[in-house]
Design an enzyme around this catalytic site. Structure first.
Site: not given
Lengths: 93, 309
Positions: B69, B72, B127, B196, B270
């Site tokens: 993405h 990020e 994104r 991510h 994440e």
């Protein structure tokens, strides 16, 4: 170039399942263009929403009418983006 | 940048700077690092993978990726730091040396280069990929909903204007298809970690079904150890578990596909935002984030090496 002047990021920690459902409803209203950076998933997990300036009033009214507390974690997204850009330019020099 | 010693790992960089840095890394470690191109993006940008190998033929391998993405940015940034760390630790850190003496590591630092270029030029908060959707004015597909694992199910969108648009069919995005082809042709990848940001989570399959992964117990135990190692450095709190039980239903996601391909050690991170910055995480947090993530990555990589299947 897309600008984010006046856009805000709101943080909401849902108190119950109903609030999670309401946040999902909010996300489904495409005209509001709410961008979930962190999705409402569980009661202990805060949700972060990027709200365009043009939708701020409506989104905040939606939340306040349903007793969903929120905090503003970014007052003006563009200011932070400008700062990031400035730091990158400085770093490159 | 022609010298790694002058490259600032604590800053965000453009794609051109990162690609140039990759060349320098390869030049500085010619017997360990090489650069492969596994395909081209929708807008014809190269899809580069760094290969860390000390020799051998089709050794068991570990896959790492960042930047699926594009907005990020912390992920591409720690990708650079981590790739450099792997190169520098070889011959210094006994565990990394042992891993690279028996396994290869493949690292795709910018999975979605079109999106990354777009975040630097037009929309910092983009994104998706940048592919065109016939019949729609909306652009791009979520590359983490485009995999052939429960593709099209709930937890992904059929609306091309959505940030979680799954695309017209599985692997429609060249950025995804290139990895699929690479993983299949390699055939010996034992661990796959996709990175991510930001919710501070370590997740394992599944996301498209509530059926527990057959290896759930082992994956859960590894996650527990990895998160403990990560937290030990700066106290960053992580949750862990399967995607569907920890966050939400997500169909067509990367690690569900890799797991179904037989890659048992499939995880997705994440990364942190201990402050309140989201995708605008200040550059001062790049190195601390990279350092803590490295602790967790080592747990996963070492477990894979010690438990080859």
């Amino acid at each position: 170039k897309q600008l984010f002047v006046g856009d805000q990021v709101l943080r909401i920690t849902p108190r119950d399942e109903e609030q999670i459902s309401l946040l999902k409803v909010l996300g489904e209203q495409e005209d509001l263009q709410v961008d979930f950076w962190r999705h409402p998933t569980s009661l202990s997990h805060p949700a972060d929403l990027l709200v365009p300036f043009s939708s701020l009033q409506e989104v905040k009214s939606f939340l306040e009418a349903r007793n969903i507390p929120y905090s503003i974690i970014m007052e003006d997204v563009q200011k932070l983006l400008d700062e990031e850009q400035k730091n990158m330019t400085k770093s490159r020099r | 940048e022609r010298s790694i010693s002058t490259f600032d790992f604590g800053s965000y960089h453009t794609m051109e700077e990162i690609f140039s840095w990759m060349d320098t890394l390869v030049e500085n470690h010619p017997n360990l690092v090489s650069k492969l191109q596994i395909g081209q993006s929708f807008e014809d940008r190269p899809l580069y993978v760094l290969k860390f190998s000390t020799g051998g033929s089709n050794r068991s391998a570990i896959w790492l990726d960042t930047g699926t993405h594009s907005r990020e940015w912390i992920t591409q940034a720690i990708g650079v730091w981590t790739a450099n760390k792997i190169a520098e630790e070889y011959g210094q850190d006994p565990s990394i040396t042992a891993i690279l003496d028996s396994m290869d590591i493949f690292f795709e630092v910018i999975v979605n280069p079109d999106g990354f270029a777009f975040t630097h030029s037009s929309n910092r908060l983009w994104r998706k990929t940048r592919s065109l959707n016939p019949g729609s004015h909306c652009i791009g597909v979520d590359p983490n909903r485009n995999w052939d694992a429960g593709f099209g199910g709930s937890g992904s969108s059929g609306n091309s204007c959505s940030d979680t648009y799954r695309g017209p069919y599985a692997n429609s995005e060249p950025e995804v298809k290139s990895i699929v082809d690479f993983v299949k042709s390699h055939g010996n990848i034992k661990a796959f970690v996709s990175i991510h940001s930001y919710s501070q989570l370590l997740l394992y399959p599944y996301g498209y079904t509530t059926t527990p992964a057959p290896d759930q117990k082992e994956l859960h135990e590894i996650s527990q150890k990895a998160v403990a190692a990560l937290e030990s450095l700066y106290g960053t709190k992580y949750k862990y578990g399967s995607i569907i039980t920890t966050i939400y239903k997500a169909s067509g996601s990367t690690i569900d596909w890799t797991y179904n391909q037989g890659i048992k050690y499939s995880f997705t991170f994440e990364l942190r935002d201990t402050g309140r910055y989201g995708f605008l995480l200040p550059a001062t947090q790049i190195v601390p984030t990279a350092e803590e993530t490295w602790q967790a990555l080592k747990v996963i990589i070492l477990h894979a090496r010690d438990n080859l299947y």
